[in-house]
Design a protein around this motif. Structure first.
Motif, PDB file in Angstrom:
ATOM      1  N   MET A   1       0.842  -1.208   0.000  1.00 61.24           N
ATOM      2  CA  MET A   1       0.000   0.000   0.000  1.00 61.24           C
ATOM      3  C   MET A   1       0.867   1.243   0.000  1.00 61.24           C
ATOM      4  SD  MET A   1      -3.079  -0.240  -0.490  1.00 61.24           S
ATOM      5  CE  MET A   1      -3.496   1.491  -0.267  1.00 61.24           C
ATOM      6  N   ALA A   2       0.217   2.325  -0.247  1.00 59.38           N
ATOM      7  CA  ALA A   2       0.972   3.556  -0.435  1.00 59.38           C
ATOM      8  C   ALA A   2       0.947   4.431   0.808  1.00 59.38           C
ATOM      9  CB  ALA A   2       0.402   4.326  -1.605  1.00 59.38           C
ATOM     10  N   ASP A   3       0.955   3.774   1.954  1.00 60.05           N
ATOM     11  CA  ASP A   3       0.824   4.559   3.178  1.00 60.05           C
ATOM     12  C   ASP A   3       2.097   5.322   3.537  1.00 60.05           C
ATOM     13  OD1 ASP A   3      -1.294   2.064   4.667  1.00 60.05           O
ATOM     14  OD2 ASP A   3      -1.770   3.807   3.458  1.00 60.05           O
ATOM     15  N   THR A   5       3.176   7.872   2.230  1.00 57.99           N
ATOM     16  CA  THR A   5       2.940   9.302   2.159  1.00 57.99           C
ATOM     17  C   THR A   5       2.562   9.815   3.541  1.00 57.99           C
ATOM     18  OG1 THR A   5       2.127   9.043  -0.050  1.00 57.99           O
ATOM     19  CG2 THR A   5       1.590  11.075   1.042  1.00 57.99           C
ATOM     20  N   PRO A  11       5.267  14.598  -1.345  1.00 57.33           N
ATOM     21  CA  PRO A  11       5.267  13.659  -2.459  1.00 57.33           C
ATOM     22  C   PRO A  11       6.181  12.466  -2.254  1.00 57.33           C
ATOM     23  CG  PRO A  11       6.368  15.713  -3.020  1.00 57.33           C
ATOM     24  CD  PRO A  11       5.639  15.932  -1.754  1.00 57.33           C
ATOM     25  N   THR A  12       5.659  11.300  -2.509  1.00 58.25           N
ATOM     26  CA  THR A  12       6.480  10.099  -2.558  1.00 58.25           C
ATOM     27  C   THR A  12       6.577   9.704  -4.020  1.00 58.25           C
ATOM     28  OG1 THR A  12       5.442   9.450  -0.517  1.00 58.25           O
ATOM     29  CG2 THR A  12       6.756   7.804  -1.624  1.00 58.25           C
ATOM     30  N   GLU A  14       7.502   7.569  -7.512  1.00 54.50           N
ATOM     31  CA  GLU A  14       7.443   6.160  -7.889  1.00 54.50           C
ATOM     32  C   GLU A  14       8.862   5.672  -7.983  1.00 54.50           C
ATOM     33  OE1 GLU A  14       4.000   4.285 -10.440  1.00 54.50           O
ATOM     34  OE2 GLU A  14       5.125   5.769 -11.523  1.00 54.50           O
ATOM     35  N   ARG A 404       6.151   8.705 -20.918  1.00 52.73           N
ATOM     36  CA  ARG A 404       6.407   8.394 -19.514  1.00 52.73           C
ATOM     37  C   ARG A 404       6.786   6.915 -19.362  1.00 52.73           C
ATOM     38  NH1 ARG A 404       3.535   6.578 -15.277  1.00 52.73           N
ATOM     39  NH2 ARG A 404       4.162   7.366 -13.247  1.00 52.73           N
TER      40      ARG A 404
ATOM     41  N   PRO B  52       1.632   9.431  -9.798  1.00 48.22           N
ATOM     42  CA  PRO B  52       0.642   8.418  -9.418  1.00 48.22           C
ATOM     43  C   PRO B  52       0.840   7.872  -7.999  1.00 48.22           C
ATOM     44  CG  PRO B  52       1.440   8.000 -11.622  1.00 48.22           C
ATOM     45  CD  PRO B  52       2.283   9.099 -11.068  1.00 48.22           C
ATOM     46  N   GLN B  53       2.094   7.736  -7.604  1.00 48.07           N
ATOM     47  CA  GLN B  53       2.371   7.182  -6.277  1.00 48.07           C
ATOM     48  C   GLN B  53       1.827   8.096  -5.184  1.00 48.07           C
ATOM     49  OE1 GLN B  53       3.643   4.296  -6.103  1.00 48.07           O
ATOM     50  NE2 GLN B  53       4.153   4.018  -3.948  1.00 48.07           N
ATOM     51  N   GLU B  54       2.031   9.394  -5.368  1.00 52.29           N
ATOM     52  CA  GLU B  54       1.552  10.344  -4.374  1.00 52.29           C
ATOM     53  C   GLU B  54       0.021  10.339  -4.348  1.00 52.29           C
ATOM     54  OE1 GLU B  54       2.777  14.380  -5.080  1.00 52.29           O
ATOM     55  OE2 GLU B  54       1.591  15.123  -3.405  1.00 52.29           O
ATOM     56  N   LYS B  56      -1.881   7.830  -5.025  1.00 54.49           N
ATOM     57  CA  LYS B  56      -2.271   6.596  -4.355  1.00 54.49           C
ATOM     58  C   LYS B  56      -2.314   6.812  -2.838  1.00 54.49           C
ATOM     59  CE  LYS B  56      -0.691   1.810  -4.702  1.00 54.49           C
ATOM     60  NZ  LYS B  56       0.452   0.998  -5.133  1.00 54.49           N
ATOM     61  N   GLY B  57      -1.280   7.495  -2.341  1.00 50.99           N
ATOM     62  CA  GLY B  57      -1.210   7.776  -0.912  1.00 50.99           C
ATOM     63  C   GLY B  57      -2.368   8.641  -0.452  1.00 50.99           C
ATOM     64  N   LYS B  58      -2.666   9.661  -1.241  1.00 53.00           N
ATOM     65  CA  LYS B  58      -3.745  10.578  -0.851  1.00 53.00           C
ATOM     66  C   LYS B  58      -5.096   9.879  -0.867  1.00 53.00           C
ATOM     67  CE  LYS B  58      -1.756  15.011  -1.627  1.00 53.00           C
ATOM     68  NZ  LYS B  58      -1.824  16.319  -2.258  1.00 53.00           N
ATOM     69  N   ALA B  60      -5.566   6.717  -0.372  1.00 57.79           N
ATOM     70  CA  ALA B  60      -5.594   5.796   0.776  1.00 57.79           C
ATOM     71  C   ALA B  60      -5.967   6.561   2.047  1.00 57.79           C
ATOM     72  CB  ALA B  60      -4.235   5.124   0.929  1.00 57.79           C
ATOM     73  N   GLU B  61      -5.385   7.759   2.202  1.00 65.04           N
ATOM     74  CA  GLU B  61      -5.720   8.602   3.356  1.00 65.04           C
ATOM     75  C   GLU B  61      -7.205   8.925   3.371  1.00 65.04           C
ATOM     76  OE1 GLU B  61      -3.701  12.389   3.775  1.00 65.04           O
ATOM     77  OE2 GLU B  61      -1.828  11.336   3.335  1.00 65.04           O
ATOM     78  N   ALA B  76      -8.809   1.830  -1.030  1.00 65.65           N
ATOM     79  CA  ALA B  76      -8.597   2.824  -2.082  1.00 65.65           C
ATOM     80  C   ALA B  76      -8.067   2.132  -3.326  1.00 65.65           C
ATOM     81  CB  ALA B  76      -7.593   3.869  -1.605  1.00 65.65           C
TER      82      ALA B  76
END
Lengths: 571, 138
Positions: A1-3, A5, A11-12, A14, A404, B52-54, B56-58, B60-61, B76
């Protein structure tokens, strides 16, 4: 998961990427409202200023066509007092730039080629656009079709026969590097000179369509992709200036940069649309005997714009990509047809000898010093470089949009090397068979009649197809290709303008792309009916000079950006 | 009756979603269903996230905040679209299959004349989705 952040949403990326921290939030300057049922999400002030500026210039060109033409395109040398015919006296801004800044354009383009080639072999080549873990958005076939259709397209149709045939037999003193002429004073073929003239014609044409133009596009595209996907800045031309201007890019500096880019893109597209309609019409009247007049041309522009509209409304995947792929397949079929009917073995040998000649002549052709062939160097090379550079914001931004997930090495190989080889192949096939026709039938060749004996450039392709079997069918394919190539430039151009004028947002309401695509068609029609296509196209090409300086700055920005990516990846 | 509810959200316009979110929470509690918040994003930086990664985090929050607030189970599911202006519908239809949702709850604007030419996202999903769709007017 992307927790990963954290709560502030820092910003995290990729994988590893070096995000630029800025207080600017994408869309913060945008006006979001509704006009009737239409949603609006436009950048303030770039959208309004570019729209008004375009209208102002159209009015200027329509109201004072003589003045506009004299300023940008120049007046006929014969009308200038004390000027010998054919000499550069007062030929307007375009000729002034290409004859006084030829060395600057040539050196600029050389630097871009060297820069790109060095990037391929450098350790920075492994940096991935979008962060180390990003995956490519498009497969190779779709990606290549899109960047090729946006980047060259129509030029290959127009110049594929014209340019090699012109250099081969030019009676106007434009021989590349002052090479030999295959025709004597009496118009008879001089056997001994034919081979060398042919070799040089193909090498000199390839020179204008291979590494140099694609390096120009690659620099702009790489700068935008890097600063957008890895640094997190909006997908807009101004972002590439961040290393130089810092936070100022979000203010008036950035507004001016983006406005100039929109301006060059819109006028570049609209004027080529106008000229393209004239060419397609000339071709249709040559092949089918249709009337050649403004009414038919306006209908053509409306039809091209309508198809482009459908394409942009269907979006990048459903419209632009599909059309680009269709375009590539049809172009490939035409290429194969010419290849086989004109003698595959001979032409394949031609390809390798053209490639060899290109490699052999690229250094003398790119050197601007001590040359005597100014007709070729200034009238063609410097003009081409200015032209490619003025198109680079549009093509570069579109390439960035679809690239990209590629590494820098992959990116440059596919944007620089592969298209260069395809273009050389195209020129060898179309140019080679056109020149063969001139050599074989110097008396009756339609190519010779339309390029060398009298100059009707828009007919050159159809004249060449006429010398091959099934001319009726292939000419029809030729006309269709000319039109489809226009559509693929027009739709990708509208997407680019829409993104820039929405402050880098790619999810602006669909009505905005409708607006820009229609606006481009209307500008083309206004200039076609009222006159002024030539003047404004010359003006667009003149933007090549400031953009050359800008591109040199971009090279510096790319290096800085790649260095920080590499450091981040190592740390 | 429903096991999985999918609710598309636009993080840039979170404030406009109140009705649909409330509705999702009420239905989730009633049927003891799991909620999938689906957000469509781009590869390019947007107003919401740099990448996209950021995003994803938002998202999820956001899902976690909704779960805590309403006492429901929520996950999410970010979806990347190349050209969201035109791809959102297709991306959402794919997400319905991917999540295996049997009910979609989504916010939609008041219909206007333009919907005859460009159908709203809600309208298009309702027309093409194989599961039930509840369109909540804003």
């Amino acid at each position: 998961m992307a927790d990963e952040t954290d709560i502030e949403g820092i910003p995290t990326p990729e994988g590893a990427a070096d995000i630029i921290e800025t207080d600017y939030r994408i869309g913060q300057d945008n006006i979001q409202t509704k006009v009737g049922p239409f949603g609006i999400d436009i950048h303030n002030p770039v959208f309004v200023i570019s729209g008004l500026l375009v209208i102002a210039f159209v009015i200027f060109a329509l109201a004072a066509p003589g003045t506009a033409n004299a300023i940008f395109n120049g007046v006929d040398a014969a009308e200038v007092e004390g000027c010998e015919a054919g000499a550069f006296c007062d030929l307007g801004m375009r000729a002034y730039l290409t004859s006084n800044f030829d060395w600057f354009f040539l050196w600029g383009a050389n630097i871009f080629v060297i820069f790109c080639l060095l990037l391929i072999v450098s350790p920075w080549g492994s940096v991935r656009l979008g962060g180390t873990d990003a995956t490519p958005d498009y497969g190779y076939a779709g990606w290549f079709a899109m960047l090729f259709a946006a980047g060259m397209g129509i030029g290959l149709m127009f110049f594929g026969v014209l340019e090699p045939a012109y250099y081969f037999g030019t009676p106007w003193g434009d021989e590349p590097l002052g090479t030999v002429r295959p025709f004597g004073e009496d118009g008879a073929l001089i056997e001994g000179n034919v081979e060398e003239a042919r070799r040089m014609a193909l090498a000199a044409t390839s020179f204008h369509w291979a590494l140099h133009p694609w390096a120009i596009y690659a620099v702009v595209a790489l700068a935008l992709a890097l600063f957008s996907y890895n640094k997190g800045l909006p997908l807009s031309i101004r972002s590439a200036f961040y290393p130089l201007l810092g936070e100022r890019v979000w203010g008036w500096w950035g507004h001016i940069i983006d406005t100039v880019a929109v301006f060059a893109t819109l006028f570049g597209l609209a004027t080529s649309l106008g000229f393209g309609a004239q060419q397609a019409n000339a071709g249709m009247s040559y092949v089918y005997g249709l009337p050649n007049n403004v009414t038919v041309q306006v209908i053509l522009i409306v039809a091209i714009t309508a198809v482009a509209l459908v394409s942009v409304l269907r979006g990048l995947d459903g419209g632009v990509k599909v059309l680009s792929e269709i375009n590539m397949v049809v172009a490939l079929l035409l290429l194969l047809f010419v290849l086989f009917t004109a003698g595959a073995v001979g032409i394949l040998t031609d390809f390798f000898s053209t490639l060899g000649a290109y490699v052999q002549e690229i250094v003398p052709l790119s050197n601007p010093h001590g040359r005597e062939d100014t007709g070729y160097m200034q009238g063609w090379t410097a003009f081409y470089w200015a032209w490619w550079i003025s198109w680079s914001p549009f093509v570069g931004m579109f390439i960035a949009r679809v690239s990209r997930g590629r590494t820098v090495r992959e990116f440059i190989t596919c944007v620089l090397i592969v298209p260069s080889i395809v273009c050389i192949f195209w020129m060898a096939v179309f140019g080679g068979s056109a020149i063969n026709d001139i050599i074989a039938n110097p008396e009756t060749s339609a190519v010779k009649a339309n390029v060398i004996d009298s100059y009707s450039p828009e007919l050159s392709l159809f004249a060449m197809l006429e010398s091959l079997p099934l001319a009726a069918i292939t000419s029809t394919i030729g006309v269709i290709l000319v039109i489809v190539f226009f559509v693929t430039s027009s739709d990708s151009g509208s997407l680019v303008i829409d993104t820039i004028t929405a402050g880098g947002k790619v999810d602006a309401p669909v009505s905005q792309r409708f607006f820009w695509c229609t606006f481009e068609g209307l500008v083309a029609i206004a200039l076609l009916v009222g006159g002024g296509l030539g003047a404004l196209q010359a003006m667009v090409i003149s933007t090549g000079l400031p953009f050359t300086i800008i591109l040199l700055v971009l090279c510096y920005g790319i290096l800085r950006g790649l260095m920080s990516e590499k450091q981040r990846a190592l740390s | 009756m429903f096991n999985k509810i999918m609710t598309p959200v636009d993080l840039a316009h979170e404030g406009d979603l109140a009705k649909a979110l409330q509705c999702t929470a009420d239905l989730a509690k009633h049927y003891d269903a799991e909620v999938h918040f689906v957000g469509v994003t781009t590869g390019t930086p947007s107003a919401t996230a740099h990448n996209p990664q950021e995003y994803k985090g938002k998202l999820a929050e956001f899902a976690k905040a909704q779960a805590d607030k309403h006492g429901i189970r929520a996950t999410a599911d970010p979806v990347i679209a190349h050209d969201p202006t035109t791809d959102v519908d297709d991306a959402l239809l794919r997400a319905i299959d991917d999540t295996g949702a049997d009910l979609v709850v989504m916010q939609s604007h008041m219909p206007n004349i333009l919907d005859y030419i460009w159908p709203s996202n809600g309208g298009k999903i309702a027309e093409h989705a194989k599961c039930s769709v509840l369109v909540v007017r804003g």
